[in-house]
Write an enzyme that holds these catalytic residues in place. Sequence first.
Site, PDB file in Angstrom:
ATOM      1  N   ASP A  43       0.847  -1.199   0.000  1.00  0.00           N
ATOM      2  CA  ASP A  43       0.000   0.000   0.000  1.00  0.00           C
ATOM      3  C   ASP A  43       0.877   1.242   0.000  1.00  0.00           C
ATOM      4  OD1 ASP A  43      -2.548   1.599   0.653  1.00  0.00           O
ATOM      5  OD2 ASP A  43      -1.156   2.188   2.244  1.00  0.00           O
ATOM      6  N   TYR A  48       2.815   9.961  -0.619  1.00  0.00           N
ATOM      7  CA  TYR A  48       3.930   9.449   0.201  1.00  0.00           C
ATOM      8  C   TYR A  48       5.295   9.718  -0.440  1.00  0.00           C
ATOM      9  CZ  TYR A  48       0.372   6.498   2.556  1.00  0.00           C
ATOM     10  OH  TYR A  48      -0.721   6.018   3.217  1.00  0.00           O
ATOM     11  N   LYS A  73      -2.996   5.742  -3.889  1.00  0.00           N
ATOM     12  CA  LYS A  73      -4.072   6.707  -3.615  1.00  0.00           C
ATOM     13  C   LYS A  73      -3.818   8.009  -4.370  1.00  0.00           C
ATOM     14  CE  LYS A  73      -3.821   4.836   1.036  1.00  0.00           C
ATOM     15  NZ  LYS A  73      -2.354   4.591   1.166  1.00  0.00           N
ATOM     16  N   HIS A 106      -7.626   9.493  -1.550  1.00  0.00           N
ATOM     17  CA  HIS A 106      -6.903   9.507  -0.267  1.00  0.00           C
ATOM     18  C   HIS A 106      -7.725  10.092   0.882  1.00  0.00           C
ATOM     19  CE1 HIS A 106      -2.486   9.457   1.202  1.00  0.00           C
ATOM     20  NE2 HIS A 106      -3.281   9.359   2.229  1.00  0.00           N
TER      21      HIS A 106
END
Length: 292
Positions: A43, A48, A73, A106
């Site tokens: 994930d 990120y 996401k 997200h």
Amino acid sequence: METITLNNGVELPALGFGVFQTAADQTRAAVRTALECGYRLIDTAAAYGNERQVGEAVRDSQVERSEVFLETKIWISDYGYAETLAGFDKSARKLGVDQIDLLLLHQALPTAFDRTLEAYRALETLLADGQVRAIGVSNFMVEHLRGLLDRRAVVPAVNQIEVHPYFAQREVQDFAAAHGVRTQAWSPIGGITFYRDGRHGSTLADPVIGAIAQAHAKSPAQVMLRWGVQEGRSVIPKSTNPTRIAENIDVFDFELSAEEIAAIDGLDTGHRGGPEPDTITLKTFGRDIPDA
Ligand code: A2P
């Protein structure tokens, strides 16, 4: 690895590997270790900043791409129909794949919900075109789920939310379950309770969890992950430490009793560790997601 059948028939590994706050330069090694330990779900998220390294680790591994479930996401700055389609392209290019297994929004944008709905409409297009195998959301509360279900055709396969023994969001989980949306837990061992200054202590030091761990000769982290899996959630613990990466997947050789599960359920404090979903706005949280 046990799997969970999503509402469109796609199989999601029950336990996966999270890379939230894993620095880009540590991500490749962490994902490589995870794949070697048997993780088959990774994930990540555009926000990120480590999708490229996730993709590299999967490509460099001995594991076939088709054996790995890749989940990412779309960040709020890329919401809107055309923007989200472009967001998919950015993520797919960074991951180095043609198809993403599960693509999530997200966050809801409560003050710009129409934009959120347009972003979701783009996910529906990507699903219809076969560019993603399943679509879903993250950090959606009951009112956000209701707003989406009322206005969009495809029921999200997953809602990824903060769930650990100190914050279980039972009403969100129940509402999702009643509509066929599977809950996936971020921070499933309560990492957010110890890497953030929260309103409660660390789940790892909890005496109830500690006693259950001792009874099964397992660690507190393993007990919390087992609790999540037994309650039917997908769990995605994060670690960059090889010993802990191996420890966190070693939860399929013991079973918690109904009493033990109830005792862990009883630890919920109702206090969130992460950001309040209703406060997420483009102004406060928006930021550019660079191109591949
Ligand atoms: P580290 O990366 O150094 O292992 P969560 O996914 O619940 O948010 O938890 C992530 C946090 O918990 C990270 O700070 C991670 O640090 C730590 N962690 C991960 N696995 C374990 C474990 N088995 N025991 C203790 N801490 C862990």
